[in-house]
Design a protein around this motif. Sequence first.
Motif, short mmCIF file in Angstrom:
data_model
loop_
_atom_site.label_atom_id
_atom_site.label_comp_id
_atom_site.label_asym_id
_atom_site.label_seq_id
_atom_site.Cartn_x
_atom_site.Cartn_y
_atom_site.Cartn_z
N SER A 15 0.88 -1.19 0.00
CA SER A 15 0.00 0.00 0.00
C SER A 15 0.91 1.23 0.00
CB SER A 15 -1.02 -0.02 1.14
OG SER A 15 -0.44 0.10 2.42
N HIS A 97 -12.49 -3.16 -2.80
CA HIS A 97 -11.78 -1.92 -2.45
C HIS A 97 -10.86 -1.48 -3.59
CE1 HIS A 97 -12.59 -0.65 1.68
NE2 HIS A 97 -12.80 -1.91 1.97
N HIS A 98 -10.19 -2.47 -4.19
CA HIS A 98 -9.24 -2.17 -5.26
C HIS A 98 -9.94 -1.44 -6.41
CE1 HIS A 98 -5.28 -2.87 -7.06
NE2 HIS A 98 -5.95 -2.89 -8.20
N ARG A 101 -10.89 2.05 -5.43
CA ARG A 101 -9.72 2.95 -5.41
C ARG A 101 -9.36 3.41 -6.83
NH1 ARG A 101 -6.15 4.05 -1.26
NH2 ARG A 101 -6.76 3.06 0.68
N ARG A 104 -11.66 6.10 -7.67
CA ARG A 104 -11.35 7.28 -6.87
C ARG A 104 -10.12 8.00 -7.41
NH1 ARG A 104 -7.90 7.26 -1.44
NH2 ARG A 104 -8.87 8.94 -0.27
N ASN A 105 -9.07 7.23 -7.75
CA ASN A 105 -7.85 7.87 -8.25
C ASN A 105 -8.13 8.66 -9.52
OD1 ASN A 105 -6.32 6.92 -6.12
ND2 ASN A 105 -5.82 5.01 -7.15
N THR A 134 -1.58 -0.98 -4.47
CA THR A 134 -2.71 -0.17 -4.02
C THR A 134 -2.28 1.29 -4.02
OG1 THR A 134 -3.48 -1.94 -2.60
CG2 THR A 134 -4.26 0.25 -2.06
N GLY A 136 -2.71 5.13 -3.19
CA GLY A 136 -3.42 5.96 -2.22
C GLY A 136 -2.97 7.41 -2.32
N GLU A 171 -12.66 7.42 -0.23
CA GLU A 171 -12.05 6.20 -0.79
C GLU A 171 -13.11 5.26 -1.34
OE1 GLU A 171 -11.13 2.34 -1.19
OE2 GLU A 171 -10.90 2.50 0.96
N SER A 172 -14.18 5.09 -0.56
CA SER A 172 -15.22 4.18 -1.03
C SER A 172 -16.48 4.48 -0.25
CB SER A 172 -14.81 2.73 -0.78
OG SER A 172 -14.94 2.45 0.60
#
Length: 280
Positions: A15, A97-98, A101, A104-105, A134, A136, A171-172
């Motif tokens: 991460s 989650h992946h 993300r 989100r990115n 991952t 972030g 993030e989610s």
Amino acid sequence: MDGFRADLHCHSTCSDGTDSPLELLSLAKHIGLNGLAITDHDTLQAYANIFPISKEMGIDLISGVEFSATLDSVSVHLLGYGFSPTHPTITHFCSRHHIQREERNKKIIEKLSKMGMPITLDDILQANQNKLETIGRPHIALTLLKKGYVSSFNDAFKLYLAEGKPAFVQESDISVEETLEILHDVKGFAIIAHPHLIKNNKTLNKLLEMNFDGLEGYYGNFNKHDNERWVKKALKKNWIVTGGSDYHGHIKPHISLGSSWTGEEIFTLFKNRFTQNHEL
Ligand code: AMP
Ligand code: ZN
Ligand code: FE
Ligand code: FE
């Protein structure tokens, strides 16, 4: 070094840490830690193929993870321990989650571009020199710094990326309730991460009423006074108190591995659960 110490909160290159899982094990060994959990954000990638090595090195490694979740639109972090890192329920949850993300990115990159700070996914990969399992906000912060859009890593958060700032994206929408249920479904322990960082009192009080197993009462460079508040709250509820550094390697040079830790009794509780859940 006196006494048993297990750092139950640190991040690897899987991460937003800058040490690989193996480097974390070596560092843990070097500084005399007895136990370790690698709590990457929303991924268990660090645990692929690492248990035989930790055994050889004499570091007691247990499963761990730090999930991002929302409660009434407020972002909180939840730690999980003791589950099997290959349990399909939890690996599937990490995949969700992946995907979130990635979305989100894209949104963060769009926002930054509209604000006159164009960056691409390639720029992020280049700025961070690893394969980035991952991605972030710290990776994006470092990219903004390398591109010369900000004058420090912290400024990237302060001006743009922190919650409430113009390039912030949640993030989610995965909830605290669901995350808690998943951690318990896979027979893990669910712990509220760094509760002192939750500035919204309503959110904190609501979390403290939920079915968690404990909270992270010893954190980073906390002093005795900082710990006491959380230890008292946990005692009242008969909850576990864990400790960990939240070490991220050289992107957060002020935090060292082992600066906060969990003692033998709680570690053994987690370790026993882990052994029941996961055949090594
Ligand atoms: P993400 O998982 O992408 O939301 O990023 C969360 C991580 O960003 C945290 O674990 C910290 O490592 C880092 N972070 C969050 N807020 C800040 C801040 N204000 N300053 C520096 N780092 C931060
Ligand atoms: Zn982090
Ligand atoms: Fe966190
Ligand atoms: Fe963390």
